[in-house]
Scaffold this motif. Structure first.
Motif, PDB file in Angstrom:
ATOM      1  N   TRP A  83      -2.413   6.277   5.390  1.00  0.00           N
ATOM      2  CA  TRP A  83      -1.482   6.895   6.325  1.00  0.00           C
ATOM      3  C   TRP A  83      -0.928   5.929   7.355  1.00  0.00           C
ATOM      4  O   TRP A  83       0.215   6.066   7.765  1.00  0.00           O
ATOM      5  N   THR A  84      -1.710   4.993   7.811  1.00  0.00           N
ATOM      6  CA  THR A  84      -1.235   4.068   8.840  1.00  0.00           C
ATOM      7  C   THR A  84      -0.910   2.685   8.281  1.00  0.00           C
ATOM      8  O   THR A  84      -0.302   1.879   8.971  1.00  0.00           O
ATOM      9  N   ARG A  85      -1.286   2.419   7.053  1.00  0.00           N
ATOM     10  CA  ARG A  85      -1.051   1.093   6.473  1.00  0.00           C
ATOM     11  C   ARG A  85       0.047   1.115   5.416  1.00  0.00           C
ATOM     12  O   ARG A  85       0.152   0.206   4.624  1.00  0.00           O
ATOM     13  N   THR A  86       0.842   2.116   5.407  1.00  0.00           N
ATOM     14  CA  THR A  86       1.841   2.277   4.368  1.00  0.00           C
ATOM     15  C   THR A  86       3.233   1.878   4.855  1.00  0.00           C
ATOM     16  O   THR A  86       3.487   1.842   6.042  1.00  0.00           O
ATOM     17  N   LYS A  87       4.082   1.618   3.936  1.00  0.00           N
ATOM     18  CA  LYS A  87       5.493   1.336   4.248  1.00  0.00           C
ATOM     19  C   LYS A  87       6.302   2.628   4.253  1.00  0.00           C
ATOM     20  O   LYS A  87       7.485   2.622   4.544  1.00  0.00           O
TER      21      LYS A  87
ATOM     22  N   VAL B 191       0.866  -1.175   0.000  1.00  0.00           N
ATOM     23  CA  VAL B 191       0.000   0.000   0.000  1.00  0.00           C
ATOM     24  C   VAL B 191       0.902   1.223   0.000  1.00  0.00           C
ATOM     25  O   VAL B 191       1.733   1.379   0.881  1.00  0.00           O
ATOM     26  N   SER B 192       0.739   2.072  -0.992  1.00  0.00           N
ATOM     27  CA  SER B 192       1.591   3.256  -1.037  1.00  0.00           C
ATOM     28  C   SER B 192       0.894   4.433  -0.357  1.00  0.00           C
ATOM     29  O   SER B 192      -0.316   4.508  -0.293  1.00  0.00           O
ATOM     30  N   PHE B 193       1.710   5.341   0.143  1.00  0.00           N
ATOM     31  CA  PHE B 193       1.224   6.516   0.844  1.00  0.00           C
ATOM     32  C   PHE B 193       0.611   7.493  -0.143  1.00  0.00           C
ATOM     33  O   PHE B 193       1.190   7.809  -1.168  1.00  0.00           O
ATOM     34  N   ASP B 194      -0.583   7.959   0.174  1.00  0.00           N
ATOM     35  CA  ASP B 194      -1.264   8.982  -0.618  1.00  0.00           C
ATOM     36  C   ASP B 194      -1.744  10.039   0.359  1.00  0.00           C
ATOM     37  O   ASP B 194      -2.620   9.776   1.181  1.00  0.00           O
ATOM     38  N   ILE B 195      -1.198  11.232   0.278  1.00  0.00           N
ATOM     39  CA  ILE B 195      -1.532  12.294   1.231  1.00  0.00           C
ATOM     40  C   ILE B 195      -3.023  12.634   1.207  1.00  0.00           C
ATOM     41  O   ILE B 195      -3.574  13.104   2.187  1.00  0.00           O
ATOM     42  N   ASN B 196      -3.694  12.339   0.095  1.00  0.00           N
ATOM     43  CA  ASN B 196      -5.121  12.620  -0.021  1.00  0.00           C
ATOM     44  C   ASN B 196      -6.008  11.455   0.392  1.00  0.00           C
ATOM     45  O   ASN B 196      -7.226  11.567   0.338  1.00  0.00           O
TER      46      ASN B 196
ATOM     47  N   PHE C 174      12.258  10.494  12.936  1.00  0.00           N
ATOM     48  CA  PHE C 174      10.929  10.071  13.370  1.00  0.00           C
ATOM     49  C   PHE C 174      10.901   8.552  13.343  1.00  0.00           C
ATOM     50  O   PHE C 174      11.593   7.933  12.537  1.00  0.00           O
ATOM     51  N   PHE C 175      10.072   7.977  14.209  1.00  0.00           N
ATOM     52  CA  PHE C 175      10.036   6.524  14.328  1.00  0.00           C
ATOM     53  C   PHE C 175       8.610   6.012  14.145  1.00  0.00           C
ATOM     54  O   PHE C 175       7.640   6.724  14.398  1.00  0.00           O
ATOM     55  N   ASP C 176       8.504   4.760  13.735  1.00  0.00           N
ATOM     56  CA  ASP C 176       7.201   4.173  13.466  1.00  0.00           C
ATOM     57  C   ASP C 176       6.293   4.218  14.696  1.00  0.00           C
ATOM     58  O   ASP C 176       5.074   4.309  14.551  1.00  0.00           O
ATOM     59  N   SER C 177       6.870   4.192  15.873  1.00  0.00           N
ATOM     60  CA  SER C 177       6.064   4.250  17.101  1.00  0.00           C
ATOM     61  C   SER C 177       5.308   5.577  17.235  1.00  0.00           C
ATOM     62  O   SER C 177       4.346   5.659  17.988  1.00  0.00           O
ATOM     63  N   ASP C 178       5.718   6.591  16.494  1.00  0.00           N
ATOM     64  CA  ASP C 178       5.033   7.888  16.519  1.00  0.00           C
ATOM     65  C   ASP C 178       4.134   8.119  15.306  1.00  0.00           C
ATOM     66  O   ASP C 178       3.624   9.219  15.105  1.00  0.00           O
ATOM     67  N   ARG C 179       3.939   7.089  14.487  1.00  0.00           N
ATOM     68  CA  ARG C 179       3.127   7.241  13.266  1.00  0.00           C
ATOM     69  C   ARG C 179       1.740   7.799  13.589  1.00  0.00           C
ATOM     70  O   ARG C 179       1.290   8.768  12.987  1.00  0.00           O
ATOM     71  N   GLN C 180       1.049   7.227  14.563  1.00  0.00           N
ATOM     72  CA  GLN C 180      -0.307   7.669  14.879  1.00  0.00           C
ATOM     73  C   GLN C 180      -0.308   9.105  15.413  1.00  0.00           C
ATOM     74  O   GLN C 180      -1.190   9.895  15.102  1.00  0.00           O
ATOM     75  N   ALA C 181       0.693   9.452  16.211  1.00  0.00           N
ATOM     76  CA  ALA C 181       0.787  10.817  16.739  1.00  0.00           C
ATOM     77  C   ALA C 181       1.000  11.824  15.611  1.00  0.00           C
ATOM     78  O   ALA C 181       0.420  12.919  15.626  1.00  0.00           O
ATOM     79  N   VAL C 182       1.804  11.467  14.618  1.00  0.00           N
ATOM     80  CA  VAL C 182       2.027  12.349  13.467  1.00  0.00           C
ATOM     81  C   VAL C 182       0.730  12.520  12.678  1.00  0.00           C
ATOM     82  O   VAL C 182       0.373  13.629  12.281  1.00  0.00           O
ATOM     83  N   VAL C 183       0.010  11.435  12.489  1.00  0.00           N
ATOM     84  CA  VAL C 183      -1.275  11.498  11.775  1.00  0.00           C
ATOM     85  C   VAL C 183      -2.258  12.397  12.533  1.00  0.00           C
ATOM     86  O   VAL C 183      -2.908  13.261  11.941  1.00  0.00           O
ATOM     87  N   GLU C 184      -2.351  12.222  13.840  1.00  0.00           N
ATOM     88  CA  GLU C 184      -3.273  13.034  14.644  1.00  0.00           C
ATOM     89  C   GLU C 184      -2.885  14.512  14.610  1.00  0.00           C
ATOM     90  O   GLU C 184      -3.743  15.383  14.508  1.00  0.00           O
ATOM     91  N   TRP C 185      -1.597  14.781  14.707  1.00  0.00           N
ATOM     92  CA  TRP C 185      -1.105  16.159  14.630  1.00  0.00           C
ATOM     93  C   TRP C 185      -1.529  16.791  13.305  1.00  0.00           C
ATOM     94  O   TRP C 185      -2.044  17.909  13.272  1.00  0.00           O
TER      95      TRP C 185
END
Length: 126
Positions: A25-29, A15-20, A109-120
């Motif tokens: 956002w959370t399922r990407t590499k 699954v590739s990242f798509d900003i739109n 940045f680390f994967d453990s902060d992925r959700q925090a980055v998304v929420e921000w």
């Protein structure tokens, strides 16, 4: 020949990242650092982040408060900032221009902060 389901293996395509597309956002590499870079680039482009927060993101304390595992400020005035005695450069070579000033975005940045980055990021969209 008789086959059993255990005889098969498959993998889902990457699954590739798509900003739109929030679903990616959370399922990407895509690394969290790259994702943050894309998020902040778009926020700057669309004037969805103010100078006060830009300045706060240049501090270790504020960044760590937002993204627990980040050990360095999310933004810097120079690519070589926050090196200390290390030879490691902690900021991307391609800056983001904010009101005529180049800002350098952390690669720490680390994967453990992925959700925090998304929420921000999502908090800036509303």
């Amino acid at each position: 020949m008789q086959l059993d389901e255990d005889d098969f293996s498959f993998s889902l395509s990457k699954v590739s990242f798509d900003i739109n597309d929030e679903n990616t956002w959370t399922r990407t590499k895509t690394s969290v650092a790259k994702m943050f870079y894309q998020f902040i680039s778009l926020l700057v482009k669309n004037s969805q982040i103010d100078v006060k927060e830009i300045e706060l993101l240049k501090t270790k304390e504020y960044t760590k408060n937002l993204f627990n595992d980040c050990g360095y400020p999310a933004l810097a005035n120079h690519r070589e900032d926050n090196r200390g005695n290390s030879k490691k450069i902690r900021y991307r070579s391609k800056p983001i221009n904010y009101n005529g000033v180049d800002l350098y975005v952390s690669i720490e940045f680390f994967d453990s902060d992925r959700q925090a980055v998304v929420e921000w990021y999502k908090n800036h969209l509303s």
